[in-house]
Design a protein around this motif. Structure first.
Motif, PDB file in Angstrom:
ATOM      1  N   PRO A 119       0.809  -1.224   0.000  1.00  0.00           N
ATOM      2  CA  PRO A 119       0.000   0.000   0.000  1.00  0.00           C
ATOM      3  C   PRO A 119       0.838   1.267   0.000  1.00  0.00           C
ATOM      4  O   PRO A 119       2.040   1.221   0.242  1.00  0.00           O
ATOM      5  CB  PRO A 119      -0.810  -0.121   1.282  1.00  0.00           C
ATOM      6  N   PHE A 120       0.179   2.396  -0.262  1.00  0.00           N
ATOM      7  CA  PHE A 120       0.823   3.698  -0.332  1.00  0.00           C
ATOM      8  C   PHE A 120       0.108   4.670   0.600  1.00  0.00           C
ATOM      9  O   PHE A 120      -1.098   4.571   0.806  1.00  0.00           O
ATOM     10  CB  PHE A 120       0.772   4.250  -1.765  1.00  0.00           C
ATOM     11  N   VAL A 121       0.865   5.625   1.148  1.00  0.00           N
ATOM     12  CA  VAL A 121       0.294   6.624   2.059  1.00  0.00           C
ATOM     13  C   VAL A 121       0.834   8.003   1.702  1.00  0.00           C
ATOM     14  O   VAL A 121       2.041   8.161   1.440  1.00  0.00           O
ATOM     15  CB  VAL A 121       0.637   6.307   3.536  1.00  0.00           C
ATOM     16  N   VAL A 122      -0.050   8.984   1.690  1.00  0.00           N
ATOM     17  CA  VAL A 122       0.337  10.398   1.621  1.00  0.00           C
ATOM     18  C   VAL A 122      -0.134  11.046   2.914  1.00  0.00           C
ATOM     19  O   VAL A 122      -1.322  11.001   3.238  1.00  0.00           O
ATOM     20  CB  VAL A 122      -0.292  11.113   0.413  1.00  0.00           C
ATOM     21  N   ALA A 123       0.803  11.622   3.677  1.00  0.00           N
ATOM     22  CA  ALA A 123       0.481  12.242   4.963  1.00  0.00           C
ATOM     23  C   ALA A 123       0.819  13.729   4.905  1.00  0.00           C
ATOM     24  O   ALA A 123       1.902  14.104   4.450  1.00  0.00           O
ATOM     25  CB  ALA A 123       1.268  11.576   6.087  1.00  0.00           C
ATOM     26  N   ARG A 124      -0.097  14.552   5.394  1.00  0.00           N
ATOM     27  CA  ARG A 124       0.121  15.999   5.401  1.00  0.00           C
ATOM     28  C   ARG A 124      -0.229  16.580   6.760  1.00  0.00           C
ATOM     29  O   ARG A 124      -1.166  16.121   7.417  1.00  0.00           O
ATOM     30  CB  ARG A 124      -0.725  16.681   4.325  1.00  0.00           C
ATOM     31  N   ALA A 125       0.508  17.601   7.161  1.00  0.00           N
ATOM     32  CA  ALA A 125       0.152  18.457   8.288  1.00  0.00           C
ATOM     33  C   ALA A 125      -0.022  19.857   7.707  1.00  0.00           C
ATOM     34  O   ALA A 125       0.761  20.280   6.854  1.00  0.00           O
ATOM     35  CB  ALA A 125       1.248  18.448   9.354  1.00  0.00           C
ATOM     36  N   HIS A 126      -1.054  20.576   8.149  1.00  0.00           N
ATOM     37  CA  HIS A 126      -1.332  21.858   7.521  1.00  0.00           C
ATOM     38  C   HIS A 126      -1.944  22.820   8.528  1.00  0.00           C
ATOM     39  O   HIS A 126      -2.378  22.423   9.609  1.00  0.00           O
ATOM     40  CB  HIS A 126      -2.267  21.674   6.324  1.00  0.00           C
ATOM     41  N   SER A 127      -1.974  24.101   8.154  1.00  0.00           N
ATOM     42  CA  SER A 127      -2.468  25.124   9.068  1.00  0.00           C
ATOM     43  C   SER A 127      -3.102  26.268   8.287  1.00  0.00           C
ATOM     44  O   SER A 127      -2.726  26.546   7.143  1.00  0.00           O
ATOM     45  CB  SER A 127      -1.327  25.658   9.935  1.00  0.00           C
ATOM     46  N   TRP A 128      -4.092  26.917   8.920  1.00  0.00           N
ATOM     47  CA  TRP A 128      -4.752  28.080   8.342  1.00  0.00           C
ATOM     48  C   TRP A 128      -4.469  29.315   9.197  1.00  0.00           C
ATOM     49  O   TRP A 128      -3.835  29.216  10.244  1.00  0.00           O
ATOM     50  CB  TRP A 128      -6.264  27.839   8.272  1.00  0.00           C
TER      51      TRP A 128
END
Length: 268
Positions: A119-128
């Motif tokens: 399997p494959f994973v894309v992980a993101r952390a983000h902010s507004w």
């Protein structure tokens, strides 16, 4: 979508191996699991009130990384996924496409692969800019999830591409952060193939920040699902918005040996 294989045999290999992918059994009640505001009872992640925008350094610190994953995973890249031809789907269209795209202008991203066929994973952390903007963004994500009942993408080598369809189903998740939305897309194997491909996507808001994870691969009875990775990602972000420094929760003993090689080698 990163789904143009080097050759058609690659996808056949995924079927033959029966590799684990996202999630255990899925429900069919509806396409979206909206956990709403509250407390993640299974993980202890609180409903957060961090109102200030996180900077790039903080997002990098909060981002899920290879040290947080169990042994057996390796770093991946968008370029490797493009060359490989399979990975987390990237559908066209505003509603469906936005579910898998980066959710804000301020973000950090890591990608992982367990083998060349998933399997494959894309992980993101983000902010507004503030919590109100974050609430609006998650509401837009929720609306897009409700509207995206299915999508089609092309898979296969450039000279022999096949159009396949993914259909939305409910993905049951515990309450996470201040609020969260999760859903699953299912692609049945073409023709006589019985293999099912799952693509899960989860977005969680924590005050003015959030995590966004997508995982895709072949369904398997031993699949661990995206849940543990999401909970780890939320816990890391929780630590950062609380002015702490998160520590890796997993181990990856081969990360040095595999540096520069995005796929784990098989051993007889």
């Amino acid at each position: 979508m990163n789904t143009t294989p080097r050759n058609a045999a690659l996808l056949a290999t995924a079927v033959a191996l029966g590799l684990l992918a996202a999630g255990c059994g899925s429900g069919t009640v509806g396409p979206v699991a909206d956990t709403g505001p509250g407390r993640a009872a299974e993980t202890g992640s609180p409903a957060l009130g961090a109102a200030e925008r996180l900077g790039r350094d903080d997002l990098e610190l909060a981002l899920l990384d290879i040290g947080d994953l169990p042994s057996g995973w390796a770093p991946d890249t968008a370029k490797a996924a493009e060359e490989r031809g399979i990975g987390v789907p990237e559908p066209d269209g505003r509603q469906c496409g936005s579910l898998f795209d980066k959710p804000s202008d301020e973000w950090a991203e890591n990608r992982f692969a367990r083998t060349e066929v998933g399997p494959f994973v894309v992980a993101r952390a983000h902010s507004w800019q503030n919590a109100e903007a974050a609430e609006k963004a998650l509401e837009e994500f929720r609306e897009a999830a409700e509207e995206c009942e299915s999508f089609e993408v092309e898979e296969g080598p450039s000279h022999d591409r096949t159009r396949v369809g993914y259909t939305a189903e409910r993905l049951r998740m515990p309450e996470l952060g201040d609020e969260s939305v999760a859903l699953r897309f299912v692609r049945e194997g073409p023709g006589d193939e019985e293999t099912t491909v799952l693509a899960d996507v989860v977005s969680v808001r924590l005050g003015a920040a959030g995590v966004h994870l997508a995982q895709a691969g072949v369904d398997d009875e031993d699949a661990t699902g995206i849940g543990p990775l999401v909970r780890t990602a939320v816990d890391k972000l929780d630590e950062v918005v609380s002015d702490g420094t998160p520590e890796p929760t997993g181990s990856f003993p081969d990360v040095t040996r595999l540096n520069g090689d995005p796929y784990p080698r098989r051993h007889d």
